[in-house]
Design an enzyme around this catalytic site. Structure first.
Site, PDB file in Angstrom:
ATOM      1  N   ARG A  74      34.608  57.440  49.235  1.00  0.00           N
ATOM      2  CA  ARG A  74      34.349  56.012  49.396  1.00  0.00           C
ATOM      3  C   ARG A  74      32.901  55.606  49.111  1.00  0.00           C
ATOM      4  O   ARG A  74      32.625  54.804  48.243  1.00  0.00           O
ATOM      5  CB  ARG A  74      34.695  55.562  50.825  1.00  0.00           C
ATOM      6  CG  ARG A  74      36.160  55.628  51.168  1.00  0.00           C
ATOM      7  CD  ARG A  74      36.404  54.888  52.468  1.00  0.00           C
ATOM      8  NE  ARG A  74      37.672  55.248  53.080  1.00  0.00           N
ATOM      9  CZ  ARG A  74      38.114  54.764  54.238  1.00  0.00           C
ATOM     10  NH1 ARG A  74      37.359  53.926  54.918  1.00  0.00           N
ATOM     11  NH2 ARG A  74      39.264  55.139  54.742  1.00  0.00           N
ATOM     12  N   HIS A 123      44.334  53.247  44.257  1.00  0.00           N
ATOM     13  CA  HIS A 123      43.456  53.017  45.409  1.00  0.00           C
ATOM     14  C   HIS A 123      44.250  52.374  46.559  1.00  0.00           C
ATOM     15  O   HIS A 123      44.298  51.150  46.669  1.00  0.00           O
ATOM     16  CB  HIS A 123      42.282  52.110  44.989  1.00  0.00           C
ATOM     17  CG  HIS A 123      41.107  52.187  45.902  1.00  0.00           C
ATOM     18  ND1 HIS A 123      40.282  53.287  45.973  1.00  0.00           N
ATOM     19  CD2 HIS A 123      40.608  51.293  46.787  1.00  0.00           C
ATOM     20  CE1 HIS A 123      39.320  53.061  46.850  1.00  0.00           C
ATOM     21  NE2 HIS A 123      39.487  51.856  47.361  1.00  0.00           N
ATOM     22  N   TYR A 163      42.570  32.941  41.214  1.00  0.00           N
ATOM     23  CA  TYR A 163      41.930  31.949  40.351  1.00  0.00           C
ATOM     24  C   TYR A 163      41.045  32.570  39.272  1.00  0.00           C
ATOM     25  O   TYR A 163      40.902  32.002  38.195  1.00  0.00           O
ATOM     26  CB  TYR A 163      41.077  30.992  41.193  1.00  0.00           C
ATOM     27  CG  TYR A 163      41.866  30.217  42.219  1.00  0.00           C
ATOM     28  CD1 TYR A 163      42.893  29.352  41.831  1.00  0.00           C
ATOM     29  CD2 TYR A 163      41.595  30.338  43.570  1.00  0.00           C
ATOM     30  CE1 TYR A 163      43.615  28.642  42.775  1.00  0.00           C
ATOM     31  CE2 TYR A 163      42.302  29.633  44.522  1.00  0.00           C
ATOM     32  CZ  TYR A 163      43.317  28.789  44.122  1.00  0.00           C
ATOM     33  OH  TYR A 163      44.027  28.084  45.047  1.00  0.00           O
TER      34      TYR A 163
END
Length: 838
Positions: A30, A76, A120
């Protein structure tokens, strides 16, 4: 293990094992980037998923939600916010020095605005990202299973870009963190090229050598770096502190005012946070020279406008902004990355070396892949060449065969071909039998032969692969490189107190209850002789002013106590209070014991231009010490003058070693003598006798004689006079001196409370025990003979008395008008300053 059987487990062992597994998972999977491609797993998966989806430079943008879903579903298995936030950062020009994702839509701003929802926004890979993923299909990197073993994903990207240092990285793991600044591509390319040129002597490459080419970090937001010392430490050890500063300029406006324009801010600083911090400091009156603050940033770039008041010093205000706001910040470099799956702290040379070694492996594997493909193709072309050479026989053999297998076997037997070659002949189209097509086959074979020879030579000579790495980087430098955005200033460019604190004339006052404050001298207006003064301090608690000192804000203030100790503090560190303010207890600034009080204060601009400090006690003893003895006074103070029982240290003056001193007593005696009659002593010496005192008399002041000066004395009821120092003949030390005030005045108005050596063009200030302050021009005080009685200097109330007199220095050339309305003691500091100018 049999089901149902309970096994005892040591909780300590289990906790250690579980925690270490978790910690390593966070570290490796990570938070930390791989030193080879400079990417964390989530960034690597985002880039590869987009590459796999065909969302590449030049292709249409795709919805971010579609990309996030692809990454989540295949590689992931974490929250969509984690993936989208990571993807957004790769598309922010204020976060990445070189964008890896080309975003369309609202991807956030430097003001701290959040990006639009992923439904968006749209994205595709940036042009430079092709260099991160190039040749990934040529067996250049290792692959591993995804989270459910259904797919393969790359363990590392080929990374033609030195991305670890190019874009930097930051992350917090368990027990460790990384913070790597971004750099300039041109400088990194030159640095790596230099490293390759000295590959056989890597140990001889120093930090200084690399810093000739890689001068330091290059932040996407520009700004300044203050000195190279922190950079040098970071490059040498992997750890360092880099001081970043925004870029600001000073502009003059109409009306004689100035404004500060900020056009660049430190890396990772939120512009809104900066504006809020400045506004808060203005509200708290810590930045009291700013009149307006606004943000005029637009598509053309950043522009923060800070309007200043008319009397403001723009350079001082700018330095205050650097010191008090994040406009100057520190970037803590921690060059930590994964090397062979383990976290390692890297120096600059080691980081560049790992990149080169990674590229060596990638190019070596690519060369082997291409060689294998070329040899396979050449093998087929060799078979085709044989078929074309014996074309009629090949055709006859095929026509005579009953099946494809029989034809293949016949070709292999007759012409000693491999099965692959025989199959290629069978698959050959009739158009390849034309003369031109036959020539193309021959040309292709010759090209392949040359290519095979070149690839084999590369594998036999690894140093040539290093030259390819160098050439590729220099091409990237020309194609994608740009100029530095961050300027690095020379060492020693930091902010000192002198750069931040305005040099102003202040009065430092101390009360009987040990409250100290500093006030601008100009708020005490000058009045005529016999004036009533203004309220100098609110003394409702019956506190009294006992000490006052004229100083400048950058001076060192030395506090001498009645027990012979000395303390030191800078004037600007003392509390800045209004004229009527009481200040703060002095114990907030010096470690003054309860049974000790300050009896003398001395202002010292520095410890180089003054030579001695001369001290006197109320009992008539005097001592001279080199000023350098007090250059480094401990916070708990040091001994300045040991005292006899019942005596007290009362006065201290800075002297040059070639001056004369004058001691004045309460009963009107004054003794003038050469300071060299008092030899210089150490701190532990108790001094010598200065003046011979009559019974019941005490010393009331010590001062330094100046050419053309007068001696000004004042009594508790406000009467006093000045007389020429020429009337005071120099005598020997430890004599009785001469009369300085008529005994009749002493009997009527009390003994002398204070005296000072003054010049005619100066001003003095009187502070009464009741808190009244009067500023008076020396020239308005009549000069009388040494033994005369004097005149009224201060008009006091019946029960009030003069506590101390302060020498202010030369009066201003043009005296401002004095208002007729007396300011209220409850007025604000700004109102006081406006209504009561100097």
């Amino acid at each position: 293990m049999r089901i149902g059987k309970i096994q005892p487990i040591d909780i300590d062992v289990e906790m250690r094992s579980a925690y270490l597994d978790y910690a390593m998972s966070v570290i490796v999977a990570r938070a930390l980037p791989d030193a080879r491609d400079g990417l964390k797993p989530v960034h690597r998966r985002i880039l590869y998923a987009m590459h796999d989806m065909g969302i590449r430079p030049g292709t249409p943008y795709k919805k971010s939600a579609r990309i996030v879903g692809e990454v989540l579903g295949k590689y992931h298995p974490h929250g969509d916010a984690a993936v989208y936030d990571s993807m957004v950062r790769l598309a922010q020009d204020f976060s990445m020095r070189y964008l890896l994702i080309d975003g369309q839509g609202n991807f956030g701003s430097i003001d701290g605005d959040s990006p639009a929802a992923m439904r968006y926004t749209e994205a595709r890979l940036a042009r430079i990202s092709d260099l991160m993923l190039g040749d990934i299909d040529k067996d250049t990197v290792d692959w591993g299973p995804n989270f459910d073993d259904s797919l393969e994903e790359p363990i590392v990207l080929p990374a033609q870009l030195p991305n670890l240092l190019l874009n930097g990285s930051s992350g917090i793991a368990v027990g460790m963190a990384t913070n790597i600044p971004p750099h300039n591509l041109r400088e990194l390319a030159d640095g790596i090229a230099y490293l390759i040129d000295h590959w056989d002597h890597l140990d001889e490459v120093t930090v200084e050598d690399l810093m000739e080419l890689i001068s330091g970090p290059d932040f996407p937001t520009g700004g300044l770096i203050m000195g190279a010392e922190g950079i040098r430490s970071a490059y040498a050890t992997g750890k360092g502190r880099i001081i970043m500063r925004g870029v600001a300029s000073i502009e003059d406006t109409k009306g004689g005012r100035f404004r500060i324009i900020v056009t660049e801010i430190p890396f990772q600083l939120n512009k809104t946070t900066l504006l809020e911090r400045i506004a808060q400091l203005v509200r708290d009156e810590r930045l009291d020279q700013i009149s307006d603050l606004r943000d005029e940033s637009d598509r053309e770039g950043m522009r923060i406008v800070i309007e200043l008041k008319r009397s403001a010093s723009p350079r001082k205000v700018l330095n205050q902004l650097y010191k008090l706001t994040p406009l100057q910040s520190t970037f803590g470099v921690n060059l930590l990355a994964l090397v062979e799956g383990e976290p390692r702290l890297l120096s600059l040379r080691r980081a560049l070396q790992i990149y080169v070694e990674h590229r060596q492996e990638v190019l070596t594997r690519r060369t082997r892949f291409e060689l294998r493909k070329a040899e396979e193709r050449a093998h087929i072309l060799e078979g085709l060449r044989i078929a074309l050479e014996f074309l009629d026989e090949v055709i006859a053999l095929i026509r005579a065969s009953k099946s494809v297998d029989e034809a293949r076997t016949g070709l292999m037997t007759r012409f000693n071909l491999s099965e692959v070659q025989a199959q290629a002949i069978l698959d050959m189209q009739l158009r390849r039998l034309a003369a031109l097509e036959r020539a193309k086959i021959e040309a292709e074979y010759q090209e392949l032969a040359a290519r095979i020879s070149f690839l084999r030579d590369l594998l036999d000579h690894p140093e040539k692969i290093l030259q390819i790495i160098k050439t590729d980087l220099l091409e990237l430098k020309e194609k994608f490189g740009d100029g530095r955005r961050t300027q690095i200033l020379p060492d020693g460019s930091g902010i000192e107190d002198e750069d931040v604190i305005p040099q102003e004339h202040v009065l430092v006052t101390l009360t009987q209850d040990n409250f100290v404050k500093r006030t601008l001298a100009r708020v005490y207006r000058a009045q005529g002789r016999g004036g009533r003064g203004v309220v100098g301090m609110n003394t409702r608690d019956e506190d009294q002013v006992v000490q006052a000192l004229s100083a400048r804000t950058l001076d060192y203030v030395l506090f001498f106590t009645n027990k012979g100790r000395i303390y030191s503090e800078r004037a600007f560190n003392l509390p800045d209070a209004s004229r009527t303010g009481k200040g703060l207890p002095i114990v907030n600034f010096i470690s003054l014991p309860p049974d000790e009080r300050v009896t003398a204060m001395v202002a010292v601009p520095d410890f180089e231009h003054a030579t001695y400090v001369t001290m006197a006690t109320v009992g008539g003893r005097i001592k001279r010490v080199q000023l350098s003895e007090f250059n480094a006074v401990r916070p708990i103070g040091i001994i300045a003058m040991p005292l006899e029982e019942g005596d007290e240290l009362g006065w201290a003056r800075v002297t040059s070693g070639e001056q004369e001193l004058i001691l004045v007593t309460e009963r009107g005696q004054a003794l003038r003598f050469d300071e060299n009659e008092v030899r210089a002593m150490g701190r532990t010496a108790s001094g010598v006798w200065g003046i011979r005192l009559a019974a019941g008399d005490r010393v009331t002041s010590l001062d330094v004689v100046e050419p053309g000066a007068d001696l000004l004395v004042v009594t508790p009821r406000g009467f006093g006079k000045r007389s020429s120092l020429d009337e005071y003949a120099a005598k020997g030390r430890y004599t009785g001196g001469v009369v300085t005030l008529a005994q009749s005045r002493l009997d009527k108005d009390g003994r002398i409370v204070s005296s000072r050596v003054v010049q005619e063009d100066e001003e003095v200030a009187f502070f009464s025990a009741g808190g009244i302050a009067l500023r008076l021009r020396v020239k308005d005080i009549p000069r009388h003979g040494r033994a005369s009685s004097g005149v009224r200097l201060v008009q006091l109330k019946k029960d009030d008395t003069v506590a101390v007199m302060v020498r202010l220095g030369p009066a201003p050339a043009v005296e401002p008008a004095i208002p007729t309305v007396e300011p209220s003691p409850l007025a604000s500091p700004l109102e006081e300053t406006a209504s009561a100018p100097a």
